[in-house]
Write an enzyme that holds these catalytic residues in place. Structure first.
Site, PDB file in Angstrom:
ATOM      1  CB  CYS B  51       8.224  57.205  56.077  1.00 11.12           C
ATOM      2  SG  CYS B  51       6.776  56.250  55.988  1.00 11.12           S
ATOM      3  CB  CYS B  54       0.928  58.661  58.554  1.00 13.64           C
ATOM      4  SG  CYS B  54       1.383  57.319  59.663  1.00 13.64           S
ATOM      5  CB  CYS B 154       6.481  55.633  63.826  1.00 16.68           C
ATOM      6  SG  CYS B 154       6.907  54.727  62.530  1.00 16.68           S
ATOM      7  CB  CYS B 188       3.142  50.306  59.274  1.00 15.65           C
ATOM      8  SG  CYS B 188       4.666  51.023  58.496  1.00 15.65           S
ATOM      9  CG  HIS B 225      -6.916  34.379  61.240  1.00 14.79           C
ATOM     10  ND1 HIS B 225      -6.737  33.281  60.028  1.00 14.79           N
ATOM     11  CD2 HIS B 225      -7.863  33.215  62.174  1.00 14.79           C
ATOM     12  CE1 HIS B 225      -7.330  31.685  60.749  1.00 14.79           C
ATOM     13  NE2 HIS B 225      -7.756  31.796  61.561  1.00 14.79           N
ATOM     14  CB  CYS B 228      -9.249  36.236  56.371  1.00 19.97           C
ATOM     15  SG  CYS B 228      -8.234  35.931  54.810  1.00 19.97           S
ATOM     16  CB  CYS B 248      -5.475  29.592  54.904  1.00 22.99           C
ATOM     17  SG  CYS B 248      -4.607  30.487  56.055  1.00 22.99           S
ATOM     18  CB  CYS B 254      -0.692  34.824  56.162  1.00 21.40           C
ATOM     19  SG  CYS B 254      -1.991  36.174  56.499  1.00 21.40           S
ATOM     20  CB  CYS B 263      -7.291  45.154  56.467  1.00 20.67           C
ATOM     21  SG  CYS B 263      -6.217  46.250  57.253  1.00 20.67           S
ATOM     22  CB  CYS B 275      -2.454  42.823  52.056  1.00 16.97           C
ATOM     23  SG  CYS B 275      -2.130  44.473  52.645  1.00 16.97           S
ATOM     24  CB  CYS B 282      -1.695  39.807  56.706  1.00 14.16           C
ATOM     25  SG  CYS B 282      -1.714  40.945  58.090  1.00 14.16           S
ATOM     26  CB  CYS B 285       1.753  46.971  58.484  1.00 15.58           C
ATOM     27  SG  CYS B 285       0.242  47.473  58.099  1.00 15.58           S
TER      28      CYS B 285
END
Lengths: 472, 314
Positions: B51, B54, B154, B188, B225, B228, B248, B254, B263, B275, B282, B285
C-alpha cells in the site's frame, strides 16, 4: 504511417502499479489504455469481521491516503451505528484529514511530479531519467532541487502535526465510530497550530510560487491533458454535527454547468476489467466482481465508474471548480495549480477549526455495533471523491465497498467504449520523442494517481438494496 | 504571489544550509556512517501486494533525514515512488544494475507476494512485451542479493493482503526465496528507525542479532505492554471501561500484550506521539499475527491471554 505503440510500465512516481499504453499516429496519441496491474481483494478480506475493524483495515488500502479511507470509513460506520459525533470529534477528524491533504499535495508536487519538469541530481534515484524537454534555467532548476529537499521536511512536519491528535501517521489511530479517542487539550492545540503556521508559510512562499513558476515556463501544458471536461465532487469536511453543511459542497460540472449530485446514480462497468461478465451498470454496492485474469478484451483490474453513464474526473481541481474556488481551465497545469491553491485554502480553514475546539469537552459519543444496519460515508480525499458503503448483519460486515478517486480517474473504457478520464486526457497529445514520452507522464501524474486505492473488489452474496442508503 | 529569482535563490541557499547540517544525535556515528557510505551500498526496493505505507513511514524519518539517507547513506537505484525513470528506461536499468551489483545489492521488499494463478495478481513492469509478475521478479532477483530486507508485515509475514481468506494467495518473501539472508522488519508500517537502524547496523557492524522470526532483537524483544505508561494502571487493576477514561486499555481491546515493539519508548513521527498516547488501544500491528490474530481490534483479549500482573509473578 503505421500506428506506433508506446507502453509505459511501470508508471513510477505515483502510488501503486500502473501501466499506460498509447497508440500514436503521425506523432499524435490516437488512443490510450490505462491498466491497474495489482489486485489484493481488501473488501473480500473485510467480510465477516467486526465493523469497527473497517476503519483500520481500509486505512491500509493505501499508505499515502489512509486519512481519506479512515474518514470515509468512520462516516460510513457513524451512519450505520446511528451515532452523532460531538463537535470536538468532528473538528479533530477534519483537522486530521486536512493535515494529510497538505502533506499529500506537497509530496505530489515536489516528490512525485516535479522531476517531470526539473532535472534532479546525477545520482540514483534521480538517474536514469527521460531526456529532452527540460526548460528551466539552471538557477531556477537548482532552486527547485533545493525545494524538493525542503519539501521532504515540510511534508514530514504535516504528519507530525497530524500525529498530535492522530497518535501516529501513517495510519492514524484515533478515529472510530462515534468520534475520536483523543480529548483536545490546550498544549495539543498550540503544538498543532505552531506547525500549521509553518506549513502555511511554506505553501504561500514556496509551494504556490513554484507551481506558478512551472506554469509560466511550461505554459503550453495549459492546453494539454484536458480530457472529457466533466468534474465531480462528493463534498467533504462537515461543518455541523448533522453533516448538513460542508466545507466542500458536493456537485458536478458538465456541459458548462454546475449541477447536483446524487450518490444513487453511480454505477460501475466491467466490460474491460478482469472480472467475470454480468456485473456492468450496477451500483458499486450491487456489483458482481469475480476475478477473471484471462477475460477477452479486458485490460485492467480497475472498474469504470460512471455517473448517469458519463465519465467524471475527480480531485482538487474538480472540488475547487464545483465550489467556485478555481475556474481557470482544465489541464495539466490547472490540476497542479488547483491542488496548490487548495492547500492554502484548507490550511487557512484549519486554523479556524482548531480554535473552535473546546478543551476538556467530549470528542466521542458512546455507540454499539448494531445487529444489522447500513451506512454510507462520502468525503473528499487528497486525490478526490471517495465513498465507502457498508452493510452489517448479525453484528458483522456482510458487505463493504469503496469507490475511490483513482478508479474514477484511471478507470478503463465503459461498456459503450467511452474512455476513462486519464485515457481521454492523453488522446490528441503530440509526442515529440517516443523514447522519452515526457508528455504522457506529465499528463498522467497531473491526476496524482493512487492505484492501490483504485483496485478493489467485493464479492457480494445477495446484492443488497442500495436504495435504503440515505445521503449524509 | 510572484517570487523573483533572487528570492528563489535566497530560499534555496537557506534550505541547502538546513539540509547540510547533519541532524544525527551522535556525530561520531554520522562520520562512521558517511565513511562506510563512501562506497554507498546499492539498494533495490521492489513493491508487490503493498500500500506504500512503509515508504511513507520511511519518509518520516527524523534522524537521519530522508534527504541524508538518499544523498549520503545508500544508492537507491530502484524505488518506484521516487525514481525519475519510468517504463522501459526503468526496467532496463533494473536489469543493468542488478547485474552490475550482483551479490552486493540489498533487496528491500515492500508488500506480500501473490502466488495464486502464477502470481498474475501483481505485475510490476514489462520486458520484451511480456509482463513481469512480482513473484517471478522476486524469485529471480532475490537470490542475487547480498541480503533481503522484508519491509513491513506484508513482506515479512503476509500482513493485510494475506488476511483471511487471502484472495490472491499472498505469501511472505521468506516463503518464496531461499539461500540468502532475510531480515524481517515488522510493523504495519514499521517505524522508520526500525528499518534505518537495521540498515545502519548492517553497514557498520554486519547483520544484527535476529530472533527466531528473523526480526532484529534490538527493536522487537519486548511487548508494548511491558513498556506501556499505563502498565501501573494494569497492575493496580484500574481498567478503562470506555473510550476517554484513564486506565489500562485492555478491556477496550488493547493488543499491547501481543505486540512486540518499542513503540512506547520510541514513539512515532519524530517522537510526537503514539497510539496509546491518544487513548487508542494498540491494534497489534507489530506482530506476525496482524491482522487476523489481533482482530476484532476493539474486543478485549480473552482473560487467559492477559499478561500476569507483577504480584502474580513469583
Amino acid at each position: 504511417m503505421a500506428t506506433q505503440k508506446i507502453v509505459i510500465d511501470p508508471v513510477t512516481r505515483i502510488e501503486g502499479h500502473l501501466k499506460i499504453t498509447c497508440e500514436v499516429d503521425d506523432g499524435k496519441i490516437t488512443d490510450a489504455y490505462s491498466t491497474g496491474t495489482m489486485w489484493r481483494g481488501i473488501e473480500t478480506i473485510l467480510r465477516g469481521r467486526d465493523p469497527r475493524d473497517a476503519q483500520h483495515i481500509t486505512q491500509r488500502i493505501c499508505g499515502v491516503c489512509p486519512m481519506a479511507h479512515g474518514t470515509a470509513s468512520t462516516l460510513c460506520l457513524d451512519d450505520a451505528f446511528k451515532v452523532t459525533v460531538p463537535d470536538n470529534g468532528r473538528i479533530i477528524r477534519n483537522l486530521l484529514l486536512g493535515s494529510n491533504h497538505i502533506q499529500s499535495h506537497i509530496l505530489h508536487f515536489y516528490h512525485l511530479a516535479a522531476l517531470d519538469y526539473v532535472v534532479g541530481p546525477d545520482i540514483p534515484p534521480f538517474v536514469p531519467r527521460y531526456k529532452g524537454d527540460f526548460r528551466l534555467p539552471k538557477n531556477l532548476n537548482d532552486a527547485y532541487v533545493a525545494h524538493y529537499l525542503q519539501a521532504l521536511e515540510m511534508r514530514k512536519k504535516a504528519h507530525e502535526m497530524l500525529a498530535v491528535f492522530g497518535g501516529k501517521m501513517p495510519p492514524q489511530m484515533t478515529m472510530l465510530p462515534g468520534g475520536v479517542t483523543v480529548t483536545p487539550t490546550v498544549d495539543k492545540i498550540a503544538s498543532f497550530l505552531w506547525r500549521l503556521r509553518e506549513l502555511e508559510a511554506f505553501i504561500n512562499d514556496v509551494y504556490i510560487p513554484d507551481v506558478l513558476g512551472v506554469a509560466e515556463v511550461y505554459s503550453d501544458y495549459k492546453k494539454i491533458g484536458i480530457g472529457h471536461g466533466n468534474l465531480l465532487a462528493y463534498g467533504g469536511f462537515p461543518l455541523d454535527s448533522q453533516n448538513k453543511e460542508k466545507f466542500y459542497k458536493a456537485g458536478r460540472y458538465t456541459k458548462g454547468r454546475i449541477v447536483g449530485f446524487d450518490p444513487l446514480k453511480i454505477t460501475e462497468d466491467i466490460k474491460y476489467s478482469w472480472y467475470k461478465d454480468g456485473g456492468s451498470g450496477k451500483h458499486p454496492y450491487d456489483g458482481v466482481t469475480d476475478p477473471d485474469a484471462e477475460k477477452k478484451d479486458a485490460y485492467t483490474w480497475l472498474k469504470a465508474p460512471r455517473y448517469e453513464n458519463q465519465p467524471y474526473e475527480v480531485g482538487p481541481l474538480a472540488r475547487m471548480w464545483v465550489n467556485g474556488d478555481y475556474r481557470q481551465g482544465i489541464s495539466v497545469i490547472d490540476r497542479h495549480a488547483a491542488r496548490a491553491l487548495e492547500a492554502k485554502k484548507i490550511a487557512e480553514a484549519m486554523e479556524g477549526w482548531l480554535l473552535q475546539l473546546k478543551p476538556g469537552a467530549p470528542s466521542y459519543a458512546e455507540c454499539k455495533v448494531p445487529e444489522s444496519g447500513e451506512g454510507m460515508g462520502l468525503t473528499e480525499g487528497a486525490r478526490g471523491a471517495l465513498g465507502h458503503w457498508i452493510k452489517i448483519s448479525k453484528g458483522k460486515i456482510e458487505n463493504y465497498q469503496a469507490v475511490v478517486p483513482t478508479t474514477w480517474n484511471c478507470g478503463p473504457r465503459d461498456d459503450k467504449g467511452v474512455r476513462g478520464p486519464v485515457e481521454e486526457a492523453l488522446v490528441g497529445t503530440a509526442i515529440v520523442d517516443a523514447e522519452n514520452p515526457l508528455e504522457i507522464v506529465r499528463i498522467i501524474r497531473s491526476f496524482d494517481p493512487c492505484i492501490a486505492c483504485a483496485v478493489h473488489l467485493i464479492r457480494p452474496n445477495n446484492g443488497g438494496e442500495i436504495k435504503k442508503f440515505r445521503v449524509i | 504571489m510572484e517570487l523573483t529569482r533572487r528570492e528563489f535563490l535566497k530560499l534555496c541557499s537557506a534550505s541547502a544550509v538546513g539540509m547540510g547540517i547533519s541532524q544525527l544525535v551522535v556525530p561520531e556515528l554520522v562520520q562512521a556512517m558517511e565513511q562506510a557510505a563512501s562506497t554507498k551500498p546499492p539498494v533495490i526496493w521492489l513493491q508487490g501486494a503493498n500500500c506504500t505505507g512503509c515508504v511513507v513511514s520511511l519518509l518520516n524519518t527524523a534522524h537521519p533525514t530522508i534527504a541524508e539517507v538518499l544523498l549520503k547513506i545508500i544508492d537507491l537505484h530502484y524505488q518506484s515512488n521516487v525514481m525519475a525513470a519510468s517504463g522501459e528506461t526503468a526496467v532496463n536499468y533494473l536489469d543493468i544494475i542488478t547485474e552490475r551489483t550482483k551479490g552486493e545489492y540489498f533487496l528491500l521488499v515492500e508488500g506480500a507476494v501473490p502466488t495464486k494463478d502464477d502470481g498474475i495478481y501483481c505485475t510490476i513492469g514489462q520486458k520484451d512485451g511480456k509482463e513481469m509478475t512480482f513473484l517471478e521478479t522476486i524469485k529471480t532477483l532475490g537470490p542475487k542479493a547480498k541480503a533481503i530486507i522484508s519491509v513491513g508485515d506484508c513482506a515479512s509475514f503476509g500482513g493485510i493482503p494475506a488476511a483471511k481468506p487471502n484472495p490472491t494467495g499472498c505469501k511472505p518473501v521468506s516463503q518464496v526465496v531461499s539461500g540468502v539472508p532475510i531480515i524481517n522488519i515488522q510493523g504495519c508500517p514499521p517505524h522508520p528507525d526500525w528499518l534505518l537502524g537495521t540498515i545502519v547496523h548492517v553497514l557498520l557492524f554486519g547483520l544484527p542479532e535476529l530472533d527466531d522470526k528473523s526480526r532484529p532483537k534490538m527493536f522487537y524483544s519486548e511487548t508494548v505492554h511491558q513498556n506501556c505508561p499505563n502498565y501501573s494502571y494494569f497492575t493496580e487493576g484500574k481498567m478503562a471501561t470506555k473510550i476517554g477514561e484513564k486506565g489500562c486499555l485492555i478491556q477496550l481491546g488493547c493488543k499491547g500484550p501481543m505486540a512486540s515493539s518499542d513503540c512506547p519508548l520510541r514513539k512515532w513521527n519524530s517522537g510526537v506521539n503514539w497510539c496509546i498516547g491518544v487513548g487508542a488501544p494498540c491494534i497489534g500491528c507489530s506482530s506476525p499475527d496482524f491482522p487476523d490474530g489481533m482482530s476484532p481490534f476493539y474486543s478485549a483479549l480473552p482473560k487467559d491471554k492477559w499478561p500476569k500482573k507483577d504480584s502474580e509473578i513469583a
